[in-house]
Design an enzyme around this catalytic site. Structure first.
Site, PDB file in Angstrom:
ATOM      1  N   GLU A 157      23.393  -1.462   1.533  1.00  7.49           N
ATOM      2  CA  GLU A 157      24.706  -2.140   1.675  1.00  7.49           C
ATOM      3  C   GLU A 157      24.655  -3.373   0.470  1.00  7.49           C
ATOM      4  OE1 GLU A 157      26.274  -1.499   5.937  1.00  7.49           O
ATOM      5  OE2 GLU A 157      24.961  -3.005   5.715  1.00  7.49           O
ATOM      6  N   GLU A 201      -8.383   0.420  -3.489  1.00  3.83           N
ATOM      7  CA  GLU A 201      -9.643  -0.231  -2.485  1.00  3.83           C
ATOM      8  C   GLU A 201     -10.640   0.682  -1.903  1.00  3.83           C
ATOM      9  OE1 GLU A 201      -8.438  -4.939  -2.489  1.00  3.83           O
ATOM     10  OE2 GLU A 201      -7.943  -3.826  -0.812  1.00  3.83           O
TER      11      GLU A 201
END
Length: 605
Positions: A293, A374
């Site tokens: 919105e 990682e």
């Protein structure tokens, strides 16, 4: 005599439009124009008829009563249970009404931006022009309307004109451009301290605007510390006011899994920090609609295969090295644990997860982030399906898993996003065989350092920038680790890995194009600022994100900034901050000392 001279000096101080981000082109004068308390906003779309925006009684929970109930085409066919999604037309009409309300309810009086005791406010009289009608004219658009999410991808070009005699016009290229224009229009007006009205002192005003980059994002980690929907809604409000349009929610990590997966309820029930801190399916639905919105695409990251220890609280057999000690042998942050790479049970879990989650998020966004950063190789020594920490052994297994998940994402009509390691360190094949150069098939996000951006681009991937040496918002607050006795790893002054703190000026002058050849620059999709949450919770998040993320937002909208822009930026960003605090309840940090904002003397060094 001294008093007269002070008045003369004050009158000579230049005024500027306090807009953030700065428009591409703007001109203004110094005439006062008032906004009539009952000013009408009309919204004309080609080739539709001109319709006045009126506040209707709404007995149907957020829609405009009888009008929406009777006009079935105003509702789209995407549903979540019994929740219909409003049409794009309805979103924009609601945004117009929201803008009217926000302008009229604003409490922002810009006293900080004028010398002390200066009578800077206009006196309301019959000679000043009054805006009685704001005409919004939107051009026809050819963007797909199969899903409401697609309106965000339209052209964001718009124009605003306010004449000295009170004629106000907004012209836009698309619905999303209308929304961006409204976000600018609101910033043009101030509230009179007497409560006698709302005015702009800058007429005539002419603004022509469009963004530099299409992707303008903020990454927020909700897993290491707990955040709830109202915290992210407040963040979306601030993002929208700076024209940021992508909220990347790092939804899960090793520490917690706060996201409810209805097909696997134990995942959040056991993986969240507390049962009261679980995001329900309805919470996620409402947040994504709230963002849409306001022109912000909210999308999720489920980091894989690293950062997945929290899965082990519900499904320990799927996770290798789960809660293994010493943790730093198996991960960068506790707790240890990564999903197994070559397990059929893991693939069944991933399929069930994606089959549950992707249909629920796809109505609102084109993106889904699968992480990929990682990886700890030692973990796979304890993975009975791998039993190796050799990268050559692990790479084909990683390739298989990533492509399996990405194909699920593509089948759901979404674009996968991954962290840079997948492209640079592991050199995976990330694009599907059916990908087209005209349509991004995958986005790669560079994060470790600025040099990584170029490395990803050289591999031909569309790239999101926002490296840790420039746009990490958590840097400089110190390590979250406690030192062991006689520790040589965590020592005074207990700094974090990416210290020092990146202040707003530093973030503002980061140039994403520096060192990038011109032939690679078209592959830059845009960028993100990052808020990792080891040292952040809802109490301090606003001050840690804002106004620094707003500084990044202007780079993303207007283009690279230089030190020559900082002085003017301090006034405009200071004004944005005051509005955010006063009218939106955002606890943003100070931009600059009041003395400097008042322009009584130079604050340059």
């Amino acid at each position: 005599m001294i008093f007269v001279r002070a008045v003369v000096i004050a009158c000579l101080i230049p005024t500027s439009l306090g807009l953030w981000p700065q428009p591409q082109e703007s001109k203004h004068g110094n005439k006062t124009v008032w906004l009539h308390p009952s000013a009408k906003f009309t919204y004309e779309t080609e080739p539709a008829e001109d319709v006045e925006v009126t506040n209707y009684f709404s007995p149907f929970g957020g829609f405009d009563g009888v009008r929406d109930f009777l006009q079935i085409p105003w509702l789209m066919q995407d549903h979540h249970g019994d929740k219909p999604l409003p049409s794009v037309d309805r979103l924009i009409r609601n945004a117009i009404k929201r803008t009217q309300k926000e302008i009229r309810s604003s409490k922002f009086v810009p006293w900080k931006f004028h010398p002390r005791n200066e009578l800077f406010e206009p006196v309301q009289n019959k000679q000043d022009a009054v805006i009685r009608q704001v005409n919004i004219r939107e051009k026809a658009t050819n963007i797909p309307t199969e899903k409401i999410r697609d309106f965000i991808e339209g052209s964001e070009n718009y124009q605003i004109k306010i004449s000295a005699d009170g004629e106000a016009t907004i012209t836009s290229d698309s619905p999303i451009a209308t929304l961006r224009a409204l976000q600018t229009f609101l910033q043009l007006f101030y509230t009179h301290s007497s409560g006698s009205g709302i005015y702009t002192p800058h007429a005539p005003i002419s603004i022509t605007d469009a963004p530099k980059w299409r992707y303008r994002g903020l990454n927020l980690d909700i897993s290491r510390n707990s955040f709830m929907p109202q915290d992210l809604k407040r963040t979306i409000d601030a993002m929208a006011s700076t024209k940021m349009n992508r909220l990347h929610v790092h939804a899960t990590d090793s520490q917690s899994w706060p996201l409810d997966i209805p097909s696997m309820p134990s995942l959040a029930a056991k993986g969240a920090y507390h049962t009261g801190l679980v995001w329900s399916a309805s919470d996620l639905w409402d947040l994504q609609l709230y963002g849409l919105e306001r022109g912000v695409s909210v999308f999720l990251e489920i980091d894989l295969p690293g950062h997945t220890a929290s899965i082990g609280y519900a499904f320990p057999d799927l996770v290798s090295a789960f809660l293994e000690e010493p943790w730093h042998t198996y991960t960068l942050e506790p707790p240890s644990g990564q999903i197994k790479l070559n397990s059929s049970a893991v693939y069944e879990f991933l399929d069930k997860l994606m089959d549950d989650l992707l249909p629920r998020v796809s109505p609102f966004t084109r993106y889904f982030h699968t992480g990929g950063d990682e990886l700890n190789l030692n973990t796979y020594l304890l993975d009975e399906t791998v039993k190796s920490n050799n990268s050559e052994t692990i790479r084909p297994l990683l390739q298989k898993m990533v492509m399996h998940v990405h194909n699920k994402i593509r089948d759901a009509g979404l674009i996968p996003i991954v962290w840079e390691e997948m492209a640079i360190q592991w050199n995976l094949t990330l694009s599907s065989s059916s990908s087209s150069s005209n349509k991004p098939d995958v986005l790669v996000q560079a994060w470790r350092e600025s040099a990584a951006v170029k490395k990803v681009l050289e591999k031909g991937y569309r790239t999101i920038f926002g490296p840790g040496d420039a746009w990490y918002l958590d840097c400089g607050y110190g390590s979250f680790f406690n030192p062991k006795p006689n520790s040589t790893t965590v020592r005074r002054p207990f700094l974090d890995w990416c210290a020092p703190l990146k202040n707003w000026r530093y973030m503002y002058v980061y140039d994403p194009l520096a060192g990038i050849p011109k032939d690679l620059q078209p592959l830059l999709e845009g960028g993100e600022a990052h808020m990792w949450s080891e040292n952040v919770d809802p109490i301090v998040m606003d001050a840690m994100i804002w106004p620094r993320a707003a500084a990044a937002a202007e780079v993303l909208w207007t283009g690279p900034r230089t030190t020559e822009h900082i002085q003017d930026a301090s006034y405009r960003l200071g004004e944005w901050r005051e509005r955010a605090v006063i009218d939106s309840g955002v606890g943003a940090s100070v931009v600059q000392m009041t003395y400097c904002l008042m322009r009584e003397g130079s604050c340059e060094a």
